[in-house]
Design an enzyme around this catalytic site. Structure first.
Site, short mmCIF file in Angstrom:
data_model
loop_
_atom_site.label_atom_id
_atom_site.label_comp_id
_atom_site.label_asym_id
_atom_site.label_seq_id
_atom_site.Cartn_x
_atom_site.Cartn_y
_atom_site.Cartn_z
CG ASP A 5 25.90 -16.67 37.65
OD1 ASP A 5 24.86 -16.19 37.77
OD2 ASP A 5 25.94 -17.88 37.18
CB SER A 17 23.34 -17.88 35.02
OG SER A 17 23.96 -18.95 35.74
#
Length: 708
Positions: free
Chosen positions: A539, A215
């Site tokens: 993610d 991320s």
């Protein structure tokens, strides 16, 4: 473990060679070329025909009768047929058994046969590529092994100096030390800069062989690795560039001129053959937020447009006057421009082993399971390869996004700019972003709405994925991207490079096949990823906020992990989830059991190891805390009364200026976070050196007990 070949002979068909790593199997491939030539009355060529080869990579192909060239890739051993039929007359069909076609010879057929011919089919069957483009193997690729050989020399010299060793380390005494960074938006990106600068100052950055990110921390790594010598330089320059990006206004990212640029680039990607998904729009917005190139001066045409009513105040805020300008006195303020860097470009930063090897993490799931994660697989991206350790399947990074079938490349697409990969690695933001775009027509409304939903949270929470219809009266932004906004935001991120590969009959018992204990799907090969046409990459923060899994591969043999945790809620929570996950999966990892005092008041650094599991890495954990920094401006240097305010860094999970939805920081806040994270590393230098010393001792101990 690499791939191996098997040959199977059949009485009716030629011998077939299979390539397998014990988990996946690639069969031989054939390719059928079909040309449609017009015959008879040209007006009749407007009738539509469909060509189908069942099980082929390309699926059904539609065309006007007598026009077009097509090709089909299919398993050579299957008894396939080419089926051709008129769409307005299903009874008019032509079935051609492909096994009967001579190889590499042109065959001409007329269609239809029961009435005046519309077209002539020219067929040519050829053997597909013999060699695989997908690497089937469970160990590091040759390029990574060559890198590690070079990096070891850098690490050995750095450890000798940092630990003040009397003798040079032998090759089998050099430990593998890795940095593991979590996500956390701009907070994670900023903090990683501060901590890497701290490791550099202590002379410990060259001791690191791997650095993994997830991320927000991937944004920092993607920026740094544009410079092939970044870790050998002072990080003050990159840090100043970071500050510029973090503190700048973000309104321009959604200005109409930018939206048209996004629309144009997404349309071009769709034309090339990339699947369309909302994550790609987020990628372009994210690029505008984090990368900035000053726009050039503009001519009188644009000045006139600026002065007209076609530009609202949101666009006008992106213009400025020249110092001595006259009638042509406007130019664009620092408009974000496309950033051309690609993941494969980072190989230059590894060519001499001068930097750690970066690995970026994503999670592959199933579209229908996004909210529950009953199924998930770790996917890793490095400058060399992209792949799934679970399956032992990898492709060169420049081919990620291209189309594959049965392990072979069937359609190569241009390598995507790295921003589209960052959009995958950090699409935790996309769910709330999509909802905000639905209801916003001005950039300021968008950012206000995006932050509003998070204002009253008592802790950072993962946004819920949902399908939602846009408003009846869509705003300007939604109108541009209606097709994207009405689809699930994270589905079909890219073509599946494992498509068509079969499973070995004993795949489930392979030592490197890591099952997902929470799911029964791993026992059903037809429901696993190789059977899917697309990957659904997310993610990792949707599951566990960590980039640890690549470091837990037994073939990488990592001795020490420096865990850099950027969560605002729970200093040990995510690391404990990693430990629990490893325990469920049977992966060696130390138990994360902080004391009640450590839970109540976490320090800058905590050591976790398990002597009973010598194969498990030791973990030196750095939560994001503001402890002794409140009283010390540098390690051992007490703050004066005037400096006390500089030590107050708000890391509250409810009202912190560093919440992951914050896209702009004040200059004061970014400076505080950089100083805090730099300090936390430098203040832990004794623990760092001791952990590295233990890693060396561990290697030496293994050397002593290694059988001759």
């Amino acid at each position: 473990m690499g791939a191996w070949k098997l040959s199977f002979g059949y009485s009716l068909y030629p011998e077939e060679q299979l390539i397998s790593n014990g988990i996946l199997v690639a069969r031989e491939l054939s390719c059928l070329h079909v040309d449609l030539k017009r015959t008879g009355d040209p007006k009749r060529s407007e009738r539509q025909v469909q060509l189908v080869v069942a099980g082929a990579c390309e699926g059904p192909q539609d065309a006007s009768a007598g026009t077009g060239s097509f090709h089909f890739h299919y398993p050579a051993c299957w008894e396939q047929d080419l089926n051709v039929h008129l769409q307005d007359d299903p009874h008019e069909q032509l079935k051609v058994p492909l096994q009967t076609l001579p190889s590499s010879q042109l065959v001409r057929l007329i269609f239809p046969t029961s009435q005046e011919p519309l077209m002539r089919l020219e067929l040519k069957k050829e053997e597909g590529p013999k060699e695989l483009t997908v690497r089937l193997g469970c160990g590091p690729c040759p390029e990574e092994q060559a890198f590690l050989s070079k990096r070891k020399q850098v690490v050995a010299a750095a450890l000798k100096k940092a630990l003040q060793l009397d003798q040079d380390l032998q090759e089998d005494e050099i430990p593998v030390i890795a940095v593991m960074a979590t996500g956390g938006g701009i907070r994670a990106m900023t903090s990683l800069y501060g901590q890497l600068a701290g490791l550099k100052e202590l002379g410990l950055l060259d001791c690191i062989s791997y650095v993994t990110g997830a991320s927000g921390s991937t944004w920092a790594l993607a920026n740094l690795y544009e410079d092939p010598e970044w870790s050998q330089k002072d990080l003050a320059g990159p840090t100043e560039l970071l500050k510029t990006q973090v503190t700048k206004s973000k309104l321009g990212a959604l200005a109409p001129s930018q939206l048209w640029r996004y629309h144009k680039e997404l349309a071009e990607r769709a034309r090339l053959g990339h699947p369309t998904c909302f994550t790609n729009l987020w990628a372009l917005i994210n690029e505008a937020l984090l990368h900035d190139k000053v726009g050039r001066g503009v001519g009188p045409g644009l000045v006139k447009l600026r002065q007209s009513h076609q530009m609202g105040p949101s666009l006008g805020s992106m213009w400025e006057r020249f110092p001595a300008s006259g009638s042509r006195g406007f130019r664009l303020r620092s408009l974000p421009q496309p950033h051309e860097h690609k993941l494969s470009d980072q190989r230059e930063a590894l060519s001499r082993g001068q930097n750690p090897l970066p690995i970026y993490c994503a999670l592959n799931s199933k579209e229908q399971g996004l909210s529950t994660f009953e199924f998930g697989e770790w996917c890793e991206f490095s400058p060399y390869e992209v792949g799934f350790p679970k399956y032992g399947a990898f492709i060169p990074s420049e081919l990620f996004g291209s189309e594959f079938f049965m392990g072979r490349l069937v359609k190569q697409l241009p390598e995507s700019r790295i921003c589209f990969l960052e959009g995958i690695w950090s699409n935790l933001f996309a769910a709330s972003l999509q909802d905000s775009l639905y209801w916003s027509s001005e950039p300021s409304q968008f950012w206000d709405r995006w932050a509003q939903d998070q204002a009253n949270l008592d802790k950072e929470q993962v946004p819920h994925l949902k399908i939602e219809e846009p408003p009846t009266t869509a705003g300007r932004i939604a109108e541009l991207f209606t097709d994207l906004l009405t689809k699930r935001p994270l589905a079909q991120a890219t073509h599946n490079f494992m498509r068509g590969l079969h499973f070995h009959r004993d795949y489930f018992h392979h030592p490197h096949f890591c099952t997902w204990k929470a799911s029964k799907l791993d026992r059903l090969p037809n429901q696993l990823t190789p059977a899917e046409p697309h990957l659904c990459l997310l993610d990792v923060g949707y599951f566990i906020n960590t980039s640890c899994p690549p470091l837990l591969q037994p073939t990488r043999d990592v001795d020490l992990i420096l865990s850099l945790d950027y969560n605002l809620y729970g200093a040990f929570q995510q690391l404990q989830l990693v430990s629990r996950f490893c325990q469920e999966q049977g992966i060696p990892f130390p138990s994360i059991s902080p004391s009640p005092e450590e839970e109540r008041r976490p320090q800058e650094c905590h050591m976790f190891c398990d002597p009973a599991q010598p194969e498990a890495p030791a973990v030196l954990h750095f939560p994001l805390v503001n402890d002794s920094f409140q009283d010390y401006s540098a390690p051992g240097v007490p703050r004066t009364s005037e400096e006390k305010a500089a030590g107050k860094v708000n890391l509250s999970s409810s009202d912190s200026p560093y919440h992951y939805t914050k896209v702009t920081y004040s200059q004061e806040d970014v400076d505080k976070l950089l100083r805090l994270t730099h300090y936390n590393i430098c203040n832990s230098q004794n623990q760092l050196r001791e952990a590295m010393h233990q890693a060396v001792q561990r290697r030496r101990k293994r050397k002593q007990f290694r059988p001759e």
